[in-house]
Design an enzyme around this catalytic site. Structure first.
Site, short mmCIF file in Angstrom:
data_model
loop_
_atom_site.label_atom_id
_atom_site.label_comp_id
_atom_site.label_asym_id
_atom_site.label_seq_id
_atom_site.Cartn_x
_atom_site.Cartn_y
_atom_site.Cartn_z
N ASP A 143 39.51 -17.14 30.07
CA ASP A 143 39.76 -16.80 28.69
C ASP A 143 39.60 -15.33 28.53
O ASP A 143 38.25 -14.82 28.35
CB ASP A 143 39.30 -17.57 27.82
CG ASP A 143 39.27 -17.18 26.34
OD1 ASP A 143 40.06 -16.28 26.18
OD2 ASP A 143 38.74 -17.85 25.38
N SER A 160 40.74 -17.46 15.47
CA SER A 160 39.22 -17.95 15.89
C SER A 160 38.52 -16.75 16.43
O SER A 160 37.60 -16.68 16.59
CB SER A 160 39.44 -18.89 17.13
OG SER A 160 40.44 -17.87 18.15
N HIS A 219 38.76 -14.37 23.88
CA HIS A 219 37.55 -14.52 23.10
C HIS A 219 36.20 -13.53 23.74
O HIS A 219 36.34 -13.62 24.73
CB HIS A 219 37.28 -16.14 23.01
CG HIS A 219 38.66 -16.59 22.09
ND1 HIS A 219 39.50 -17.14 22.80
CD2 HIS A 219 38.87 -16.41 20.74
CE1 HIS A 219 40.51 -17.62 22.04
NE2 HIS A 219 40.22 -17.45 20.56
#
Length: 480
Positions: free
Chosen positions: A447, A201, A450
């Site tokens: 998070d 990702s 990312h």
């Protein structure tokens, strides 16, 4: 803060004195992308298994290659809330008032010729050695609201981030400039061609960035995004070009290959099995690979020889050994299936995480939550739990590939500085925006893997852009 430069020249730096060709980039080192991993498991793994060997200093006789020196950074002074801070003053980073490069008024053909002729830049120029510059005049390269193709997971401002100051940083190499990003020029290079990002990702994060960097050049009815399982395809009809993403988090076959259902704690791989995935890469003109974050849950990897036999039998290998095995499989496929006269291969170095705030001198902070400034003046070594052994493995394997040269894009140390640039609590979890209650619990929900868009992956794509527009690959204008 400066990252020590390596000794070898890099082939796409443009000398600063030719600023009319390659103006200082309006790089926005922004925030991060989607939440797909169990960050609690990764954070625990980092705490248990930190202290990886950093690459040793090169000797005079050693072949020069991309090194990942310890990044230095700026001590954060933010409180426990996500608030707007003024840009750093002298001593905390540079503030630039430079205007965009003059070549914006030139024809794409003329710019391409100039960038290509500039070639390797000045001797000793290392694009990855430099500093983050606060440049509000030229950053970001696109607006969050102007790119309809961004997923809800990456639009941090729309998801409640209060300040967009994180968007106003660009990367300035020492002794040379990045070639200024020209979407039209890139699309001319992509005419009748395919570009594909392959990996996890973080590479999807970078793919979304590339789509947004070029999509404004196409009329609304001449561009289309189609998602079909593991393969996402953005097509620009006027150029007969595609920018694609293929989900393969380990590059080889694994039990995490489902693009939608892959949150599997016991991850297993088949280190020598790549044909199933690679069938989708055949003939692609520009291939950009990565694999890293999915290796970070455990110090050992489960190795499987046959997923069809039940119950699945597996062995365990140290993850660095297993990582080198899959790189051997991958490099063998590249050298057997890629034509270096017509195609280009690039490999992204590891994307760092910011889960251990003590690593930048703030032990009482919660991961990357509330960080609003890069670590540009922190005068100690950043200790983020980055696995430099995996970095070294990919660097060495790609450097050893002679039949098909691979460009190693060394994003690690410069990205370590950007503790301010992750999605934090301004993202999704299990397909839904975090609630107020979840946002108030960053220890569990932030998070710090990312990056938001516009953001740091835009900078990574500027390196990709430089390699492509300065390349002399044989042009193939035939219709596919």
């Amino acid at each position: 803060m400066r990252i020590p430069r390596r000794k070898a020249a890099v082939t796409l730096g443009v000398p600063s004195r030719r600023a009319q060709i390659a103006a200082v980039f309006a790089l926005a080192a922004l925030l991060g992308v989607s939440v797909l991993y169990d960050s609690a498991h990764i954070a625990a793994s980092l705490r248990r298994h930190s202290g990886y060997n950093r690459p040793s200093a090169p000797t005079e006789e050693a072949e020069a290659g991309p090194r990942a020196p310890p990044a230095q950074g700026a001590e954060s002074t933010e409180g426990a809330t996500d608030r707007s801070d003024p840009p750093p003053r002298h001593g905390q980073g540079e503030v630039s008032s430079s205007s965009p490069g003059e070549h914006a008024d030139e024809s794409p053909a003329a710019v391409l010729k100039d960038v290509a002729s500039a070639g390797g830049g000045s001797p000793g120029c290392d694009l990855y050695s430099g500093r983050w510059v606060h440049d509000e005049a030229n950053a970001p390269l696109y607006k969050e609201a102007d790119c309809e193709f961004l997923t809800e997971q990456v639009v941090c401002m729309r998801n409640g981030r209060r300040s967009d100051d994180y968007q106003k940083w660009r990367w300035q190499p020492d002794g040379c400039d990045l070639p200024r990003f020209d979407a039209k020029l890139l699309l001319e290079k992509l005419r009748n061609k395919r570009m594909m990002f392959v990996g996890d990702s973080l590479n999807r994060n970078q793919w979304e960035s590339m789509v947004c960097l070029v999509q404004a050049e196409a009329p609304w009815d001449k561009k289309k995004l189609v998602k079909n399982g593991s393969l996402n395809v953005f097509r620009l009809h006027e150029y007969n070009a595609t920018i694609e993403f293929y989900w393969a988090p380990f590059l080889v076959e694994s039990n995490s290959d489902d693009p939608d259902i892959h949150s599997i704690p016991n991850r297993m791989i088949m280190p020598t099995s790549i044909a199933k995935h690679a069938a989708n890469w055949i003939g692609v003109d520009y291939l950009i690979f990565n694999t890293y974050i999915w290796w970070m849950n455990t110090p050992k990897m489960k190795i499987v020889h046959d997923f069809t036999r039940k119950p699945v039998q597996y062995d365990e290998l140290d993850r660095v050994v297993a990582y080198r095995q899959i790189l051997k499989t991958w490099s063998g496929w590249v050298e057997e299936n890629v034509d270096p006269k017509r195609q280009m291969v690039l490999f992204m170095s590891v994307s760092p995480v910011h889960m251990q705030s003590e690593g930048w001198g703030k032990p009482n902070n919660i991961k990357c939550f509330s960080e609003t400034q890069p670590a540009i003046n922190y005068n100690k070594t950043l200790e983020l739990g980055t696995d430099w052994d995996l970095f070294t493995a990919s660097n060495e394997v790609t450097k050893a590939m002679k039949k098909v040269p691979v460009h190693f894009i060394n994003i690690t140390a410069l990205s370590e500085i950007r503790k301010d640039a992750h999605t934090s609590v301004h993202t999704l979890r299990q397909g839904k925006l975090l609630t107020k209650e979840q946002q108030a619990n960053p220890r569990k929900f932030a998070d710090c893997i990312h990056w938001c868009l516009p953001g740091v992956p835009d900078t990574w794509n500027e390196f990709i852009y430089g390699h492509i527009v300065s390349s002399r690959q044989t042009e193939d204008q035939s219709q596919r």
